[in-house]
Scaffold this motif. Structure first.
Motif, mmCIF file in Angstrom:
data_model
loop_
_atom_site.group_PDB
_atom_site.id
_atom_site.type_symbol
_atom_site.label_atom_id
_atom_site.label_comp_id
_atom_site.label_asym_id
_atom_site.label_seq_id
_atom_site.Cartn_x
_atom_site.Cartn_y
_atom_site.Cartn_z
ATOM 1 N N THR A 1 38.937 30.764 -28.093
ATOM 2 C CA THR A 1 39.863 30.583 -26.983
ATOM 3 C C THR A 1 39.322 29.503 -26.043
ATOM 4 O O THR A 1 38.133 29.182 -26.103
ATOM 5 C CB THR A 1 40.008 31.891 -26.188
ATOM 6 O OG1 THR A 1 38.756 32.166 -25.540
ATOM 7 C CG2 THR A 1 40.351 33.060 -27.100
ATOM 8 N N PRO A 2 40.169 28.965 -25.151
ATOM 9 C CA PRO A 2 39.658 27.970 -24.200
ATOM 10 C C PRO A 2 38.463 28.513 -23.414
ATOM 11 O O PRO A 2 37.455 27.833 -23.257
ATOM 12 C CB PRO A 2 40.845 27.715 -23.271
ATOM 13 C CG PRO A 2 42.048 28.074 -24.064
ATOM 14 C CD PRO A 2 41.627 29.157 -25.009
ATOM 15 N N GLN A 3 38.578 29.757 -22.949
ATOM 16 C CA GLN A 3 37.498 30.280 -22.114
ATOM 17 C C GLN A 3 36.250 30.568 -22.936
ATOM 18 O O GLN A 3 35.128 30.452 -22.436
ATOM 19 C CB GLN A 3 37.973 31.517 -21.366
ATOM 20 C CG GLN A 3 39.154 31.163 -20.470
ATOM 21 C CD GLN A 3 39.204 31.974 -19.189
ATOM 22 O OE1 GLN A 3 38.333 32.789 -18.913
ATOM 23 N NE2 GLN A 3 40.232 31.741 -18.407
ATOM 24 N N GLY A 4 36.427 30.925 -24.202
ATOM 25 C CA GLY A 4 35.279 31.099 -25.079
ATOM 26 C C GLY A 4 34.545 29.774 -25.234
ATOM 27 O O GLY A 4 33.316 29.703 -25.255
ATOM 28 N N ARG A 5 35.329 28.709 -25.323
ATOM 29 C CA ARG A 5 34.759 27.363 -25.426
ATOM 30 C C ARG A 5 34.025 26.976 -24.134
ATOM 31 O O ARG A 5 32.954 26.387 -24.166
ATOM 32 C CB ARG A 5 35.902 26.383 -25.712
ATOM 33 C CG ARG A 5 35.520 24.930 -25.927
ATOM 34 C CD ARG A 5 34.680 24.741 -27.140
ATOM 35 N NE ARG A 5 33.266 24.705 -26.764
ATOM 36 C CZ ARG A 5 32.329 24.127 -27.481
ATOM 37 N NH1 ARG A 5 32.618 23.556 -28.617
ATOM 38 N NH2 ARG A 5 31.078 24.130 -27.091
ATOM 39 N N ASP B 1 37.499 34.378 -12.198
ATOM 40 C CA ASP B 1 38.357 33.506 -11.386
ATOM 41 C C ASP B 1 38.003 32.036 -11.613
ATOM 42 O O ASP B 1 38.878 31.172 -11.657
ATOM 43 C CB ASP B 1 38.197 33.840 -9.896
ATOM 44 C CG ASP B 1 38.801 35.191 -9.556
ATOM 45 O OD1 ASP B 1 39.554 35.731 -10.400
ATOM 46 O OD2 ASP B 1 38.512 35.708 -8.463
ATOM 47 N N GLU B 2 36.698 31.778 -11.743
ATOM 48 C CA GLU B 2 36.261 30.384 -11.914
ATOM 49 C C GLU B 2 36.831 29.785 -13.198
ATOM 50 O O GLU B 2 37.388 28.683 -13.189
ATOM 51 C CB GLU B 2 34.725 30.311 -11.956
ATOM 52 C CG GLU B 2 34.035 30.522 -10.630
ATOM 53 C CD GLU B 2 33.832 32.010 -10.302
ATOM 54 O OE1 GLU B 2 34.258 32.874 -11.110
ATOM 55 O OE2 GLU B 2 33.259 32.300 -9.239
ATOM 56 N N PHE B 3 36.678 30.518 -14.309
ATOM 57 C CA PHE B 3 37.158 29.969 -15.582
ATOM 58 C C PHE B 3 38.682 29.968 -15.658
ATOM 59 O O PHE B 3 39.260 29.104 -16.313
ATOM 60 C CB PHE B 3 36.551 30.728 -16.765
ATOM 61 C CG PHE B 3 35.203 30.192 -17.189
ATOM 62 C CD1 PHE B 3 34.722 28.995 -16.697
ATOM 63 C CD2 PHE B 3 34.417 30.883 -18.104
ATOM 64 C CE1 PHE B 3 33.480 28.492 -17.089
ATOM 65 C CE2 PHE B 3 33.173 30.391 -18.508
ATOM 66 C CZ PHE B 3 32.715 29.194 -17.992
ATOM 67 N N THR C 1 26.397 31.175 -17.414
ATOM 68 C CA THR C 1 27.804 30.798 -17.382
ATOM 69 C C THR C 1 28.603 31.802 -16.564
ATOM 70 O O THR C 1 28.177 32.924 -16.335
ATOM 71 C CB THR C 1 28.417 30.746 -18.797
ATOM 72 O OG1 THR C 1 28.756 32.071 -19.191
ATOM 73 C CG2 THR C 1 27.464 30.140 -19.782
ATOM 74 N N PHE C 2 29.782 31.346 -16.121
ATOM 75 C CA PHE C 2 30.757 32.286 -15.587
ATOM 76 C C PHE C 2 31.216 33.123 -16.774
ATOM 77 O O PHE C 2 31.095 32.714 -17.923
ATOM 78 C CB PHE C 2 31.953 31.546 -14.987
ATOM 79 C CG PHE C 2 31.565 30.611 -13.876
ATOM 80 C CD1 PHE C 2 31.144 31.109 -12.658
ATOM 81 C CD2 PHE C 2 31.637 29.227 -14.058
ATOM 82 C CE1 PHE C 2 30.792 30.250 -11.627
ATOM 83 C CE2 PHE C 2 31.283 28.364 -13.029
ATOM 84 C CZ PHE C 2 30.857 28.878 -11.816
ATOM 85 N N LYS C 3 31.818 34.282 -16.472
ATOM 86 C CA LYS C 3 32.312 35.109 -17.568
ATOM 87 C C LYS C 3 33.710 34.649 -17.978
ATOM 88 O O LYS C 3 34.467 34.166 -17.137
ATOM 89 C CB LYS C 3 32.382 36.562 -17.108
ATOM 90 C CG LYS C 3 31.008 37.201 -17.000
ATOM 91 C CD LYS C 3 31.116 38.715 -17.027
ATOM 92 C CE LYS C 3 29.795 39.362 -17.353
ATOM 93 N NZ LYS C 3 28.680 38.872 -16.525
#
Lengths: 286, 109
Positions: free
Chosen positions: A239-243, A261-263, A255-257
């Motif tokens: 996923t984008p956030q996994g990336r 909110d950040e990601f 990293t942020f999780k």
């Protein structure tokens, strides 16, 4: 280009070899992605908010090797499509206390056409920034009475693949004004902030150095239009956030999780940098 | 059963009698080798698809033995002669005894 002048002293053969490595290999290729007879937009003029940063936006597909590009052009050879089939099984599966499946309310997955191109977006009713994972889990917890899926779980990535395919070919067009403006600004700040011991921002690689190599990896613009993506090295969907987690980790930072909110804000901002590129359904990358 | 195993096959809808057609198959499977260790240092038990077969109207076309080195989501592409209209039947055999099947009909054009 600077390197080339130094090379003039070398033999003709070496010159050809090095010049090839220096130019043809480093830039994105000239190629056209056609899936099932439909041309997918992989190059477009940069959206207005990128003025001064990028002139042209390009899908990561153009930065991959020929065999990877060919793999994505055929829906059978694209290994990501099997997860679309699995997503369809989940779509029709009843789950939770309400005895409902996705299909009970939405009927076919075609109902999701267009969603991938406009998310993340600020939900008009709740005022929250929602991505596809957010919408899926909102449905599961409030309407189906089922447990939320993990943002990077197989069930979730299968469903994201199914939803993305419905919008294949549509141009990314996430809103960045109005209610989305504060999230856009926050995401932009993160994009240009340096993280980790290596002190790299997203822009260090994907804006200033796309087309160059980082070790043996060909840096793309980091566009998210192709997500979820089948990564050959993982043999699964990302996923984008996994990336994002992977990228920030590689700068040697905490990293942020995924789902933070950040990601979420960063996902909106990065998606807006790709406004004008087509949703690729499930893309194939290395 | 390894979770969420899903087969996919591609067979042309029709062919001329005696024509050689290309068949493609893919199945989602982790293909755990049995050689890896988990975070506690214990071996992750082997779980692979160990055999794949394809039959046409009851006659065997291909019979493959798979070993642990075969990668996740195994993909096969092979050719078959189509003498008559009929059905291709594909079967995958899992280490745990599960059998996954798929079938596709082909007509003579």
């Amino acid at each position: 280009m600077k390197q080339r002048t130094i090379k003039t002293a070398l033999t003709v053969t070496a010159l050809f070899g090095l010049a090839f490595a220096g130019t043809a290999m480093a830039e994105a290729v000239e190629d056209t992605l056609v899936i099932d007879g439909v041309e997918i937009t992989t190059r477009a003029a940069a959206p207005a908010h990128l003025e001064g940063a990028l002139d042209e936006i390009r899908s990561g597909w153009l930065y991959r090797e020929a065999d990877t590009r060919v793999m994505q052009a055929d829906d059978f050879d694209n290994p990501g499509m099997i997860f679309v089939d699995r997503g369809l099984d989940s779509w029709n599966a009843v789950d939770g206390t309400e005895g409902k499946s996705c299909a009970s309310c939405h009927e076919g997955p075609e109902a999701m056409a267009g969603l991938r191109a406009v998310t993340p977006r600020v939900d008009a009713k709740s005022g929250k920034l929602m991505n596809i994972e957010g919408y899926v889990n909102d449905c599961r917890t409030t309407r189906m009475g089922a447990e939320a899926w993990g943002g990077r779980s197989d069930k979730m990535t299968d469903m994201m693949a199914l939803i993305a395919v419905q919008s294949r070919g549509q141009l990314m067009n996430v809103a960045i004004d109005g209610a989305a403006a504060p999230f856009f600004e926050k995401g932009k700040e993160i994009y240009y902030s340096r993280f980790g011991q290596l002190e790299l921002s997203c822009a260090s690689c994907h804006e200033q150095n796309n087309g160059n190599y980082i070790r043996s990896d060909h840096l793309s613009q980091g566009q998210t239009n192709g997500f979820p993506v089948y990564r050959l090295k993982d043999a699964s969907l990302t996923t984008p956030q996994g990336r994002f987690v992977g990228c920030v980790r590689d700068t040697r930072a905490e990293t942020f999780k995924a789902g933070s909110d950040e990601f979420n804000a960063l996902e909106l901002y990065v998606a807006s940098r790709g406004n004008g590129l087509a949703v690729e359904g499930v893309s194939v990358r290395n | 059963m390894a979770n969420d195993v899903k087969p996919r096959v591609k067979v042309p809808k029709s062919a001329k009698a005696g024509e050689v057609v290309v068949l493609k198959t893919l199945i989602s499977h982790p293909m755990e080798t049995g050689l890896r260790k988990d975070s506690k240092g214990e071996l992750v038990p082997r779980s692979i698809i160990n055999r794949f077969t394809c039959d046409f109207n009851g006659k065997n076309v291909i019979d493959v033995t798979l070993q642990p080195a075969v990668s996740t989501n195994p993909y096969f592409e092979f050719e078959a002669v189509v003498p008559e209209a009929g059905e291709f039947k594909f079967t995958w055999y899992d280490d745990d005894g599960s059998v996954y099947e798929d079938a596709k009909a082909i007509a003579i054009a």
